[in-house]
Scaffold this motif. Structure first.
Motif, PDB file in Angstrom:
ATOM      1  N   GLY A  78     -40.095   0.375 -33.951  1.00  3.74           N
ATOM      2  CA  GLY A  78     -39.605   1.510 -34.718  1.00  3.74           C
ATOM      3  C   GLY A  78     -38.663   1.158 -35.843  1.00  3.74           C
ATOM      4  N   ALA A  79     -37.923   0.060 -35.717  1.00  2.67           N
ATOM      5  CA  ALA A  79     -36.865  -0.222 -36.686  1.00  2.67           C
ATOM      6  C   ALA A  79     -37.040  -1.530 -37.432  1.00  2.67           C
ATOM      7  N   ALA A  80     -37.935  -2.400 -36.978  1.00  7.00           N
ATOM      8  CA  ALA A  80     -38.029  -3.740 -37.561  1.00  7.00           C
ATOM      9  C   ALA A  80     -39.465  -4.065 -37.953  1.00  7.00           C
ATOM     10  N   PRO A  81     -39.941  -3.502 -39.071  1.00  7.01           N
ATOM     11  CA  PRO A  81     -41.328  -3.762 -39.488  1.00  7.01           C
ATOM     12  C   PRO A  81     -41.651  -5.253 -39.640  1.00  7.01           C
ATOM     13  N   ARG A  82     -40.667  -6.049 -40.080  1.00  8.02           N
ATOM     14  CA  ARG A  82     -40.934  -7.486 -40.240  1.00  8.02           C
ATOM     15  C   ARG A  82     -41.272  -8.120 -38.903  1.00  8.02           C
ATOM     16  N   LEU A  83     -40.441  -7.863 -37.886  1.00 10.06           N
ATOM     17  CA  LEU A  83     -40.698  -8.436 -36.559  1.00 10.06           C
ATOM     18  C   LEU A  83     -41.963  -7.842 -35.947  1.00 10.06           C
ATOM     19  N   ALA A  84     -42.155  -6.550 -36.163  1.00  7.76           N
ATOM     20  CA  ALA A  84     -43.365  -5.914 -35.639  1.00  7.76           C
ATOM     21  C   ALA A  84     -44.605  -6.557 -36.240  1.00  7.76           C
ATOM     22  N   GLY A  85     -44.525  -6.881 -37.535  1.00 13.47           N
ATOM     23  CA  GLY A  85     -45.650  -7.547 -38.197  1.00 13.47           C
ATOM     24  C   GLY A  85     -45.935  -8.907 -37.597  1.00 13.47           C
TER      25      GLY A  85
ATOM     26  N   GLN B 205     -28.228  -9.991 -42.708  1.00 12.57           N
ATOM     27  CA  GLN B 205     -29.045 -10.573 -41.644  1.00 12.57           C
ATOM     28  C   GLN B 205     -29.919  -9.507 -40.979  1.00 12.57           C
ATOM     29  N   MET B 206     -29.330  -8.334 -40.706  1.00 14.28           N
ATOM     30  CA  MET B 206     -30.078  -7.310 -39.988  1.00 14.28           C
ATOM     31  C   MET B 206     -31.166  -6.691 -40.871  1.00 14.28           C
ATOM     32  N   THR B 207     -30.845  -6.423 -42.130  1.00 14.35           N
ATOM     33  CA  THR B 207     -31.854  -5.796 -42.999  1.00 14.35           C
ATOM     34  C   THR B 207     -32.982  -6.767 -43.319  1.00 14.35           C
ATOM     35  N   ARG B 208     -32.654  -8.031 -43.544  1.00  9.44           N
ATOM     36  CA  ARG B 208     -33.716  -9.009 -43.829  1.00  9.44           C
ATOM     37  C   ARG B 208     -34.564  -9.286 -42.602  1.00  9.44           C
ATOM     38  N   LEU B 209     -33.952  -9.150 -41.428  1.00 13.31           N
ATOM     39  CA  LEU B 209     -34.696  -9.326 -40.184  1.00 13.31           C
ATOM     40  C   LEU B 209     -35.695  -8.198 -39.984  1.00 13.31           C
ATOM     41  N   CYS B 210     -35.256  -6.989 -40.304  1.00 14.20           N
ATOM     42  CA  CYS B 210     -36.060  -5.807 -39.970  1.00 14.20           C
ATOM     43  C   CYS B 210     -37.031  -5.395 -41.071  1.00 14.20           C
ATOM     44  N   LEU B 211     -36.652  -5.575 -42.322  1.00 18.91           N
ATOM     45  CA  LEU B 211     -37.445  -5.038 -43.427  1.00 18.91           C
ATOM     46  C   LEU B 211     -38.182  -6.132 -44.181  1.00 18.91           C
ATOM     47  N   THR B 212     -39.342  -5.791 -44.687  1.00 25.86           N
ATOM     48  CA  THR B 212     -40.100  -6.751 -45.510  1.00 25.86           C
ATOM     49  C   THR B 212     -39.800  -6.553 -46.991  1.00 25.86           C
ATOM     50  N   GLY B 213     -39.305  -5.387 -47.360  1.00 24.94           N
ATOM     51  CA  GLY B 213     -38.980  -5.109 -48.756  1.00 24.94           C
ATOM     52  C   GLY B 213     -37.513  -4.799 -48.926  1.00 24.94           C
ATOM     53  N   ALA B 214     -37.175  -4.149 -50.048  1.00 22.70           N
ATOM     54  CA  ALA B 214     -35.788  -3.820 -50.326  1.00 22.70           C
ATOM     55  C   ALA B 214     -35.291  -2.717 -49.403  1.00 22.70           C
ATOM     56  N   PHE B 215     -33.995  -2.682 -49.235  1.00 20.59           N
ATOM     57  CA  PHE B 215     -33.357  -1.637 -48.432  1.00 20.59           C
ATOM     58  C   PHE B 215     -33.288  -0.361 -49.270  1.00 20.59           C
ATOM     59  N   GLU B 216     -33.927   0.678 -48.791  1.00 19.87           N
ATOM     60  CA  GLU B 216     -33.923   1.962 -49.506  1.00 19.87           C
ATOM     61  C   GLU B 216     -33.006   2.926 -48.760  1.00 19.87           C
ATOM     62  N   ARG B 217     -31.907   3.276 -49.402  1.00 19.26           N
ATOM     63  CA  ARG B 217     -30.884   4.098 -48.744  1.00 19.26           C
ATOM     64  C   ARG B 217     -31.446   5.406 -48.174  1.00 19.26           C
ATOM     65  N   ASN B 218     -32.365   6.015 -48.883  1.00 25.29           N
ATOM     66  CA  ASN B 218     -32.879   7.319 -48.453  1.00 25.29           C
ATOM     67  C   ASN B 218     -34.075   7.220 -47.519  1.00 25.29           C
ATOM     68  N   ASP B 219     -34.443   6.004 -47.150  1.00 23.38           N
ATOM     69  CA  ASP B 219     -35.583   5.841 -46.251  1.00 23.38           C
ATOM     70  C   ASP B 219     -35.280   4.768 -45.208  1.00 23.38           C
TER      71      ASP B 219
ATOM     72  N   GLY C 195     -35.777 -13.710 -43.911  1.00 23.79           N
ATOM     73  CA  GLY C 195     -36.708 -13.624 -45.035  1.00 23.79           C
ATOM     74  C   GLY C 195     -36.372 -14.544 -46.192  1.00 23.79           C
ATOM     75  N   SER C 196     -35.464 -15.500 -45.982  1.00 24.05           N
ATOM     76  CA  SER C 196     -35.018 -16.345 -47.094  1.00 24.05           C
ATOM     77  C   SER C 196     -36.067 -17.345 -47.550  1.00 24.05           C
ATOM     78  N   ASP C 197     -36.108 -17.559 -48.882  1.00 28.29           N
ATOM     79  CA  ASP C 197     -36.770 -18.742 -49.410  1.00 28.29           C
ATOM     80  C   ASP C 197     -35.910 -19.953 -49.064  1.00 28.29           C
ATOM     81  N   VAL C 198     -36.501 -21.136 -49.253  1.00 25.60           N
ATOM     82  CA  VAL C 198     -35.770 -22.365 -48.981  1.00 25.60           C
ATOM     83  C   VAL C 198     -35.616 -23.139 -50.288  1.00 25.60           C
ATOM     84  N   ASP C 199     -34.356 -23.394 -50.679  1.00 28.24           N
ATOM     85  CA  ASP C 199     -34.058 -24.152 -51.904  1.00 28.24           C
ATOM     86  C   ASP C 199     -33.881 -25.622 -51.552  1.00 28.24           C
ATOM     87  N   LEU C 200     -34.659 -26.479 -52.232  1.00 24.80           N
ATOM     88  CA  LEU C 200     -34.634 -27.916 -51.938  1.00 24.80           C
ATOM     89  C   LEU C 200     -34.523 -28.744 -53.214  1.00 24.80           C
ATOM     90  N   ILE C 201     -33.970 -29.934 -53.060  1.00 24.86           N
ATOM     91  CA  ILE C 201     -34.098 -31.000 -54.064  1.00 24.86           C
ATOM     92  C   ILE C 201     -34.567 -32.229 -53.307  1.00 24.86           C
TER      93      ILE C 201
END
Length: 987
Positions: free
Chosen positions: A588-595, A928-942, A719-725
């Motif tokens: 219900g709350a974490a589409p990323r993990l559900a995916g 951490q919580m929003t990136r864990l749960c959401l695949t896109g941007a955090f939308e305040r009204n949704d 959901g982080s990219d990884v920055d490398l050299i």
């Protein structure tokens, strides 16, 4: 004349009963009083004997007390002078004198242990009697009584400790700096726990002590013998306090709250204790330490120990794992005691439903949640903390008043139960006369009146407690009609689904009917379908509570479709409501993990591990799991696939721990980063080996991967990219590799890096390991993908921009050749330490922030990275401080949080530093919580309601509007500090 004399004497007696206490048997009560008057006469206490023969409220009160309490009657007979003294002093004055006398005992010349024990028992016995007398008379409230009892325990324990310390000094076992103040510098720490620590002792309470010692204290001559010495002193202390003699006992003493009591000595060195709590301490021990208070011995050392322990007790972020743990203890108590319908007779006032423990848990769990951020919630006493919780808006004033009122009522009941015979019991009598006795002691007319008030009290407490702790979901169909047979929707079922929160009940019926047709592998067997049918009501109820019920169930349906089998899962969910709730939260709350679990149902297997939430996913844990997962895997493509599977599963399980509150956002960031280190490192090893098969090796060739950005600072999110050299080195004489298809060194390492990029970020059937970003390498996208260490050194020292050095403050080697990693680490530290013009660095950082703000304006307040006063501001403050040498402590810290902790006082004062640390913690928790749960941007009204609940859990705040206001206030505060700290010199 006799009557007048009696009246005069009665006026002189210094206790005037306020409460009306009636005896059970008036005739018997008068007989008891007359008998006691005779005892007083025999003891030569003529004025007391005369007083007792008179008539009046005081005499009626004493007669009732002697009839109701055998303890009070027998105590008075043994020491009638206790009542006689009340002609000369009030109870408060006499208790003060007793306290002075107790404190003086250890300093009497030549006093022996037996004499000490006798004196303590007699004085404590008198104090105990007077405290009960004051309580029953109404002279003292329940709050006064618990304070007096706690002070008495402190005094008695302190006297025994002082005696033992002076005795050890006299025997040469200790060298006290000041024998007249024996506790100072002694290193002997005695913490009062529970009700003693909170100054809330009940009438017949044990005292809970935890004993430590500091081996480096001035008094300790031989640290190696200190454990045995203090264990022996502690054993003697317990004997002095609790051994029953002809004079009674002082206090029963319990040492079982110490760390690992089954295998540790009675007194534990402070370092060993700190190590235990920080590495193995349980949640209940955290809760217990809320009330810990130095009560005797070396008070200063005790305070220092508790200060050291603060980070363990008062964690920064909301800890729902702790709440669940405490609540599970409550449920176990219910189960063990067999509580059903609340009955008054035989009810446990402390542990029973609606009892004292529920109010204490109510307060303690709120303290565990919020005490890390709000020091005013760290108090030890229950009632003052109810007030603080109400002031902060965590509970309503109505809840505070109700719980305070009932707390003191229940404590009065508890005292009455124990005053009957000085027994450590919390159970109301099961017989009519016994219940009537308690009713009379509390001033009620009869048992019925008391029972009515008592039930009302329990119900009020239980109502507020239930509001705090939602009951675990019931695996039953009590939610309403749920019929999914046939092919026509049942109207009552549609109604039930709507009541549960489903918007499209007909679609839900269709989906559930499809489960019964056995179209999925997980539901093909009759047993699986049967289990799922039994589970369905609980599933629907759990999904309904996510407040995105339709989405949650549809995601669960997708998950079900991919499961290879279902019986084990359905059985597990049936027997584990917490896991069911977690699954519902994910759906219900974490589409990323559900995916993740929808695409890869096997990752759910990790939840079957009973130790999942108790094992920290640190580097050693992940490394061991990865080694086992890759064991016997030889083929290149298979290794890469298994790395993808492993990373996906562990990301999911780290996320689950974060959702469940088993780890906080900082620990999650480290875990995600450790996972990236290990899997990217394993991918590099596989690529190097595969590349060498075709192209050989370059003489002296070495490779190191430098982690940058959030990977370098160990603050990755789900959901982080990884920055490398990628850096390399080789022998100066090497001209080409030695394989079948040789390459020049620069070409060799560039091609190998491109192969690594493909291995990590190219999509396969098992997904992507990580999205890679190599733009932070020298010259950015214009430069080669692999950089020679000498080129890197030359570029960073001669050509790099300020922003590149700022980025370098977060750099750390994560994988590759160990010797080259060491060289790179040293080189990075040297570059960062180069002398710089602080004003120039500050100005350029400020200009760069202004440019980012102009080119990438924030979406809204919740765009935490870009918003003014957001993450970038904090990162820039930390990076500028590092580059300009305004950091305290040794070594190079790459983490933003750690850097902010180490800001030098000359750069940021203590309050500014704390503001920045708090802000970073808030941002990290939300990110951490929003990136864990959401695949896109955090939308305040949704915002999925379940996610808003998780955010409140992660940030220790009671309401989403409060969180939003706090976020706004925090960003404004950070921007103010940013402007102050990064202003150009002279401005």
């Amino acid at each position: 004349m006799k009557i007048e004399a009696a009246k005069k004497t009665a006026i002189e007696w210094r206790l005037e009963p306020v409460s009306i206490v009636a005896p059970l048997d008036p005739a018997r009560a008068q007989g008891e009083l007359a008998e006691f008057a005779g005892t007083a006469k025999e003891e030569g206490l003529d004025r007391l004997a005369t007083f007792l023969k008179a008539k009046g409220p005081a005499q009626s009160f004493l007669a009732a007390v002697f009839d109701l309490s055998e303890f009070m009657r027998d105590s008075a007979r043994r020491q009638p002078e206790m009542l006689d003294r009340l002609f000369d002093q009030t109870i408060e004055q006499r208790l003060s004198d007793i306290g002075t006398a107790i404190a003086a005992i250890p300093f009497e010349d030549g006093i022996a242990e037996n004499a000490l024990m006798m004196r303590l028992r007699r004085l404590k016995g008198e104090a105990h009697f007077l405290i009960a007398l004051a309580d029953l008379s109404g002279e003292a409230s329940a709050a006064d009584s618990v304070r007096r009892l706690s002070d008495l325990a402190d005094l008695c324990t302190g006297a025994a400790v002082n005696f033992l310390l002076r005795d050890a000094h006299g025997q040469g076992k200790l060298k006290l700096p000041d024998p007249e103040n024996p506790t100072v510098g002694s290193g002997w720490i005695l913490l009062g726990m529970g009700k003693l620590g909170a100054h809330e002792l009940n009438f017949s309470s044990d005292i809970d002590l935890v004993v430590f010692f500091d081996p480096e204290a001035p008094a300790i001559a031989d640290p190696y013998e200190a454990t045995e010495l203090f264990a022996r002193l502690t054993r003697r202390l317990v004997r002095i306090l609790q051994d029953r003699t002809e004079h009674g006992y002082v206090f029963r003493t319990d040492l079982r709250l110490r760390p690992d009591p089954g295998s540790t000595p009675l007194a534990i060195p402070v370092l060993a204790a700190l190590h235990y709590y920080e590495s193995r301490g349980q949640n209940w021990e955290r809760a217990a330490m809320i009330k810990a208070r130095p009560v005797a011995g070396d008070i200063a050392a005790g305070e220092a120990f508790l200060k050291e322990l603060q980070p363990y007790v008062w964690r920064k972020y909301m800890d729902y794992a702790a709440i669940a743990d405490v609540h599970s203890i409550k449920r176990q108590i219910h189960a063990h005691k067999g509580h059903g319908e609340v009955a008054v007779k035989g009810h446990n006032v402390k542990l029973g439903r609606g009892g004292i423990r529920e109010i204490e848990f109510f307060v303690q769990t709120q303290q565990l949640i919020a005490g890390g951020r709000f020091p005013e919630l760290r108090g030890k006493a229950t009632v003052p903390m109810l007030t603080q919780l109400a002031l902060r808006g965590w509970i309503t004033p109505e809840a505070r008043d109700a719980l305070e009122r009932q707390y003191w009522f229940l404590r009065s009941v508890e005292h009455a139960i124990q005053m009957v015979a000085d027994e450590q019991t919390h159970m109301l009598p099961e017989d009519d006369e016994g219940l009537q006795r308690i009713a009379h002691m509390l001033g009620f007319a009869d048992a019925d009146a008391f029972s009515k008030a008592f039930r009302a009290s329990l119900q009020e407490v239980e109502r507020h407690y239930a509001a705090l702790f939602e009951a675990a979901p019931e695996l039953s169909s009590g939610v309403g009609n749920l019929v999914f047979t046939g092919d026509v929707d049942d109207p009552d079922t549609l109604h039930t689904l709507r009541q549960l929160g489903f918007q499209r009940p007909s679609d839900i019926c269709r989906v559930i009917r499809s489960w019964h047709f056995g179209r999925y592998r997980a539901t093909q067997s009759a047993e699986a379908r049967e289990r799922l049918t039994e589970l369905t009501p609980a599933l629907l109820e759990a999904f309904g509570k996510t407040r995105r019920a339709d989405e949650a169930l549809m995601r669960f349906d997708e998950f079900l479709a991919g499961l290879p089998a279902g019986i084990q899962l359905f059985s597990l969910l049936q027997s584990n409501p917490a896991l069911l709730k977690l699954l519902a939260t994910i759906m219900g709350a974490a589409p990323r993990l559900a995916g993740i679990i929808t695409r890869r149902p096997h990752v759910f297997d990790g939840l079957l591990d009973p130790a999942l939430l108790s094992e920290l996913p640190d580097r050693a844990y992940l490394a061991a799991r990865l080694a086992a997962f890759l064991e016997s895997t030889r083929l290149y493509e298979e290794v890469l696939d298994r790395l993808r599977i492993f990373a996906a599963e562990q990301k999911f399980l780290i996320g689950v721990r974060l959702l469940a509150g088993a780890i906080d956002s900082a620990r999650a960031g480290k875990a995600f980063s450790d996972l990236a280190d290990l899997t990217v490192g394993a991918a590099l090893e596989a690529v190097e080996a595969e590349f060498a098969r075709r192209h050989g090796k370059v003489s002296g060739g070495r490779v190191a991967i430098l982690g940058m950005g959030k990977l370098g600072s160990r603050e990755l999110t789900a959901g982080s990219d990884v920055d490398l050299i990628l850096l390399y080195d080789h022998s100066e004489t090497a001209e080409e590799s030695d394989g079948d298809k040789p390459m020049a060194p620069s070409h060799y390492f560039s091609r190998m890096t491109q192969r690594l990029i493909a291995a990590v970020s190219a999509p396969t059937a098992e997904g992507v390991l990580y999205e890679l970003d190599l733009r932070l390498r020298p010259s950015g996208n214009k430069g080669p993908v692999a950089t020679h260490i000498d080129s890197f050194r030359k570029y960073q020292r001669g050509e790099a921009w300020t922003w590149e050095h700022m980025a370098l403050t977060r750099a750390r080697p994560i994988a590759g050749d160990a010797s080259l990693c060491t060289e790179v680490e040293a080189e990075v530290a040297a570059i960062i330490a180069l002398p710089r013009d602080a004003a120039k660095v500050t100005t350029e950082a400020r200009e760069m922030r202004e440019m980012i703000e102009a080119e990438k304006p924030p979406h809204d307040l919740w765009d935490i990275k870009l918003v003014p006063g957001g993450l970038i501001d904090l990162e820039f403050i930390a990076q500028v401080a590092v580059l300009t040498g305004r950091i305290e402590g040794q070594g190079h810290a790459t983490g933003t949080a750690e850097t902010l902790h180490r800001l030098a006082p000359g750069f940021a004062d203590a309050q500014v530093r704390q503001d920045l640390i708090d802000a970073y913690g808030l941002y990290q928790a939300i990110t951490q919580m929003t990136r864990l749960c959401l695949t896109g941007a955090f939308e305040r009204n949704d915002v999925p309601p379940g996610l808003s609940d998780l955010l409140l859990a992660a940030t220790d705040l009671p309401d989403f509007s409060v969180l939003e206001a706090h976020l706004k206030e925090t960003s404004q505060k950070v921007r103010g500090h940013f402007d102050l700290l990064l202003r150009a010199k002279g401005k």
